[in-house]
Motif scaffolding. Structure first.
Motif, short mmCIF file in Angstrom:
data_model
loop_
_atom_site.label_atom_id
_atom_site.label_comp_id
_atom_site.label_asym_id
_atom_site.label_seq_id
_atom_site.Cartn_x
_atom_site.Cartn_y
_atom_site.Cartn_z
N MET A 158 -5.69 1.92 38.84
CA MET A 158 -5.38 3.06 37.99
C MET A 158 -4.63 4.11 38.79
O MET A 158 -4.66 5.30 38.47
CB MET A 158 -6.67 3.66 37.41
CG MET A 158 -7.39 2.72 36.46
SD MET A 158 -6.46 2.43 34.96
CE MET A 158 -7.16 3.72 33.95
N GLY A 159 -3.98 3.68 39.86
CA GLY A 159 -3.16 4.60 40.66
C GLY A 159 -2.00 5.12 39.83
O GLY A 159 -1.73 4.62 38.73
N THR A 160 -1.32 6.14 40.34
CA THR A 160 -0.27 6.80 39.55
C THR A 160 0.78 5.82 39.03
O THR A 160 1.09 5.80 37.84
CB THR A 160 0.42 7.89 40.40
OG1 THR A 160 -0.59 8.62 41.07
CG2 THR A 160 1.26 8.80 39.55
N ALA A 161 1.29 4.98 39.94
CA ALA A 161 2.37 4.06 39.55
C ALA A 161 1.90 3.09 38.47
O ALA A 161 2.59 2.88 37.46
CB ALA A 161 2.87 3.31 40.77
N LEU A 214 4.40 -3.83 42.36
CA LEU A 214 3.95 -4.93 41.50
C LEU A 214 3.22 -4.44 40.25
O LEU A 214 2.74 -5.23 39.46
CB LEU A 214 3.01 -5.87 42.28
CG LEU A 214 3.61 -6.69 43.42
CD1 LEU A 214 2.52 -7.45 44.13
CD2 LEU A 214 4.65 -7.64 42.88
N GLY A 215 3.14 -3.13 40.12
CA GLY A 215 2.28 -2.57 39.08
C GLY A 215 2.69 -2.90 37.67
O GLY A 215 3.85 -3.24 37.44
N PRO A 216 1.83 -2.82 36.71
CA PRO A 216 0.39 -2.59 36.90
C PRO A 216 -0.32 -3.81 37.50
O PRO A 216 -0.02 -4.93 37.12
CB PRO A 216 -0.11 -2.31 35.49
CG PRO A 216 0.95 -2.78 34.57
CD PRO A 216 2.21 -2.93 35.32
N ILE A 217 -1.25 -3.55 38.40
CA ILE A 217 -1.91 -4.65 39.11
C ILE A 217 -3.38 -4.79 38.72
O ILE A 217 -4.05 -3.81 38.44
CB ILE A 217 -1.94 -4.44 40.64
CG1 ILE A 217 -0.70 -3.71 41.12
CG2 ILE A 217 -2.09 -5.74 41.38
CD1 ILE A 217 -0.82 -3.30 42.56
N VAL A 218 -3.83 -6.03 38.76
CA VAL A 218 -5.25 -6.31 38.64
C VAL A 218 -5.61 -7.19 39.83
O VAL A 218 -4.86 -8.10 40.17
CB VAL A 218 -5.57 -7.03 37.30
CG1 VAL A 218 -7.00 -7.52 37.28
CG2 VAL A 218 -5.30 -6.11 36.13
#
Lengths: 161, 252
Positions: free
Chosen positions: A79-82, A125-129
């Motif tokens: 849930m980081g900014t990017a 690579l966002g959004p990442i899981v």
């Protein structure tokens, strides 16, 4: 002696019950048992001669530790900014609905735990899981919806030989 | 040999200025401790000379000029050193303290102790969202319990907005001896104690403790667990603790 105590004792002995190794001991217990049971923390406090509030303070400070049992797979939604601006809240929503659990909860079958994290450091690579160390980049709602099933399937293919 | 001791003593003593006035003190001492001793009125909540400085309330801010650099810093955990120039009440400091008071008032809006301190700086309201807590998380109770009482019943749990002070896992305390040191030391008076003839309750830690009654006069003078802790620390025979302090002095 209970099973938990035996497990804790063997880990504590590896560090010669040295109080400076407290954090490492907690990490090892977390890795072995998937969470830090209260009984284990009490045993650590007793064996390492570290006051209980200090042990509990450390255990509750770091997000790497959990006081509740975690699932076999921990799904970290970045849930980081990017990731956030690229739609991470939608991904989180999708996973919550798919798994039927909220953040910091575990599915009743013990397979998945859902967590959100600040930033995984791979913003391009966002959004990442991230699931147990494996990165799933450029997530979409469709991909997120299929992710739990995909993980279960992969696992079955891997373990049933 | 004597010269060595003399130089050592010189090294220990440092000269510094406070608001332009030259002073001497011992190297490494807490700056706030020295300033309070000299009679400067510096607001503080998380500092107590009996325990290690922690620097969490941010009220004891002063300006310290060291060499060519001036910085605003908490004085409670600033070690005294040679040649520093301290300013305790500049316009800048007052401005910073006002903001800190506002932040503390946002966390704990209803503490009379905090309100009256803030009022001295002209702060009566806060522009920040009020959280309506009763604790400012200064950690004095935790430090007193650990360093002075030596019981270690308290600690910080969690972090960030979830940070809380108390017994492990926010459960009722199992180790508190009911001495009441935390009740006494709490600057915003949020740890309450209830005293009944036969038991004492430390409300915040949900600890109920039976009182020891004096063998001679029957007065319930202290929680039994506190006496047990005192016995452990002093090594005196238990018979000593069966009498209240008044009856101990009476000769048979």
């Amino acid at each position: 002696m209970s099973e938990i105590q035996t497990t804790v004792d063997s880990i504590v002995d590896q560090y010669q019950a040295d109080p400076t190794g407290l954090l490492s001991v907690l990490q090892d217990i977390q890795a072995k048992m998937n969470y830090l049971p209260q009984e284990a923390l009490e045993r650590v406090s007793e064996r390492m001669k570290v006051p209980m509030p200090r042990v509990a303070g450390l255990a509750t400070f770091y997000s790497a530790f959990s006081l509740k049992p975690r699932g076999r797979r921990v799904i970290n939604v970045c849930m980081g900014t990017a990731c956030h601006v690229r739609g991470a809240p939608l991904i989180l929503d999708t996973l919550e609905r798919k798994l039927g659990i909220g953040i910091d909860e575990t599915t009743s079958d013990g397979e998945f735990t859902l967590l959100k994290v600040g930033c995984l450091g791979a913003c391009a690579l966002g959004p990442i899981v991230e699931v147990n160390g494996e990165i799933f980049g450029q997530m979409t709602v469709t991909k997120a919806d299929k992710l739990p099933d995909k993980l279960l399937k992969e696992d079955r293919g891997g373990t049933e030989k | 040999m004597t010269a060595d001791i003399a130089t050592q003593a010189q090294q220990e003593t440092v000269t510094f200025t406070v608001n332009g006035k030259t002073m001497q003190g011992r190297r490494g001492d807490s700056l706030l401790k020295v300033l309070l001793h000299e009679g400067y009125d510096i607001p503080h909540l998380c500092y107590h000379e009996a325990v290690t400085a922690y620097g969490s309330c941010r009220l004891c801010l002063v300006e310290v000029k060291k060499g060519r650099k001036t910085k605003v810093t908490t004085s409670c955990n600033y070690p005294l050193m040679d040649g520093i120039e301290v300013t305790t009440n500049s316009e800048k400091i007052r401005k910073h303290r006002k903001v800190v008071f506002e932040l503390l008032l946002a966390q704990v809006p209803n503490s009379p102790e905090l309100q009256s301190m803030a009022a001295q700086y002209g702060v009566t309201d806060t522009r920040f969202e009020k959280k309506y807590q009763d604790c400012i998380l200064c950690g004095l109770c935790e430090r007193v319990c650990r360093e002075v009482v030596g019981v270690n019943a308290l600690g910080f749990m969690g972090r960030g907005v979830e940070k809380d002070v108390g017994a492990p896992f926010k459960q009722p305390s199992k180790t508190c001896i009911g001495c009441g040191a935390c009740v006494y030391v709490c600057p915003v008076n949020c740890i309450k104690e209830e005293q009944l003839p036969t038991k004492r309750t430390i409300v915040r830690w949900e600890r109920n403790l039976p009182m020891q009654t004096c063998k001679r006069c029957g007065y319930p003078f202290a929680p039994t667990y506190q006496l047990l802790q005192m016995q452990k620390q002093t090594g005196l025979p238990w018979e000593f603790f069966e009498l209240c302090p008044d009856c101990r002095d009476v000769k048979d």
